[in-house]
Motif scaffolding. Sequence first.
Motif, PDB file in Angstrom:
ATOM      1  N   THR A  12       7.910   7.720   7.535  1.00 45.10           N
ATOM      2  CA  THR A  12       6.836   7.553   6.647  1.00 45.10           C
ATOM      3  C   THR A  12       7.042   7.844   5.202  1.00 45.10           C
ATOM      4  N   THR A  13       8.454   8.151   4.862  1.00 48.71           N
ATOM      5  CA  THR A  13       8.830   8.217   3.462  1.00 48.71           C
ATOM      6  C   THR A  13       8.764   6.850   2.701  1.00 48.71           C
ATOM      7  N   ILE A  14       8.178   6.811   1.568  1.00 45.11           N
ATOM      8  CA  ILE A  14       7.893   5.485   0.639  1.00 45.11           C
ATOM      9  C   ILE A  14       9.007   5.349  -0.019  1.00 45.11           C
ATOM     10  N   GLY A 154      -5.464   1.744   2.566  1.00 45.86           N
ATOM     11  CA  GLY A 154      -4.764   2.758   2.348  1.00 45.86           C
ATOM     12  C   GLY A 154      -3.314   2.580   1.854  1.00 45.86           C
ATOM     13  N   ALA A 155      -2.737   1.496   2.292  1.00 45.85           N
ATOM     14  CA  ALA A 155      -1.413   1.170   1.772  1.00 45.85           C
ATOM     15  C   ALA A 155      -1.390   0.502   0.354  1.00 45.85           C
ATOM     16  N   GLN A 156      -2.655  -0.313   0.313  1.00 50.15           N
ATOM     17  CA  GLN A 156      -3.005  -1.055  -1.128  1.00 50.15           C
ATOM     18  C   GLN A 156      -3.146   0.124  -2.166  1.00 50.15           C
ATOM     19  N   ALA A 158      -2.006   3.027  -2.136  1.00 54.56           N
ATOM     20  CA  ALA A 158      -0.715   3.804  -2.358  1.00 54.56           C
ATOM     21  C   ALA A 158       0.117   3.186  -3.335  1.00 54.56           C
ATOM     22  N   ASP A 161      -1.405   3.845  -6.834  1.00 59.36           N
ATOM     23  CA  ASP A 161      -0.727   5.114  -7.225  1.00 59.36           C
ATOM     24  C   ASP A 161       0.316   4.972  -8.088  1.00 59.36           C
ATOM     25  N   LYS A 162       1.141   3.744  -7.873  1.00 59.35           N
ATOM     26  CA  LYS A 162       2.471   3.542  -8.598  1.00 59.35           C
ATOM     27  C   LYS A 162       2.171   2.736  -9.936  1.00 59.35           C
ATOM     28  N   GLY A 210      -0.939   5.920 -11.889  1.00 60.12           N
ATOM     29  CA  GLY A 210      -1.963   5.913 -10.523  1.00 60.12           C
ATOM     30  C   GLY A 210      -3.434   5.283 -10.983  1.00 60.12           C
ATOM     31  N   ARG A 211      -4.323   5.894 -10.084  1.00 62.36           N
ATOM     32  CA  ARG A 211      -5.664   5.309 -10.270  1.00 62.36           C
ATOM     33  C   ARG A 211      -6.409   5.960 -11.406  1.00 62.36           C
TER      34      ARG A 211
END
Length: 224
Positions: A12-14, A154-156, A158, A161-162, A210-211
């Motif tokens: 699960t670590t990005i 959710g992935a998008q 995330a 958020d970068k 992020g957002r």
Amino acid sequence: MPSTATIGNLETTIRHIGRGTVFYSVGAFGGSGTDLVLVYLGDTEGEITVEENAEYSILTTPELTGPVARSKYLEGIDPVITISLVGADPALDSIVNPTGVSSGSQGGGYERHQAVTEYALVIFPEELFIENNTAVAVGYTQAGWTVGGDAASGAQLALLDKAIWFWRGHFEALTPRYNHADGGKLITEVIFHAMHNNDMAQGHYVYTKGRPDEASPAIEISVP
């Protein structure tokens, strides 16, 4: 209760952000509730880097504890963004220029000092704009984020958020290099200098990571 430590879940670590893609908006951002109209700057090749250039005021007691800081205050930051841009398109010359004009031939050199031409700048992970191997649009209204016209997953989110949003700043001039190698391809380092924006909230005067709508207070980049 004893202190404990646990390693992360390898599944699960990005671990990556990937390529960046750069957008600009004409003029400094006008503050929360202003439409932020973003325009694609151009193709990049290589790293996009952000140097924060933080300055600190440091109290030491060298005769007691040596050079180690006893207290430290962040004086401020002066971020510089370096973008490896494919710079052959002459349309870029009026944008990537500290005192650019809207059209016509570009030049340099004035009798008196000139105010810089201001922009906002946003860097997104490029992966955000790709769905099923097809380029799609990313949108925001105060109802939420969309990718390809659908609510962001959710992935998008995330990936969003970068992103990093510089609310005010200016470019250095894009000056060409002429070469025969690589078919004459022009890759040049374009420099963007962030500036302080009084229209933003405390903690976001220079940039937001992020957002923006997740900031406190929320920074709305669209008008209802």
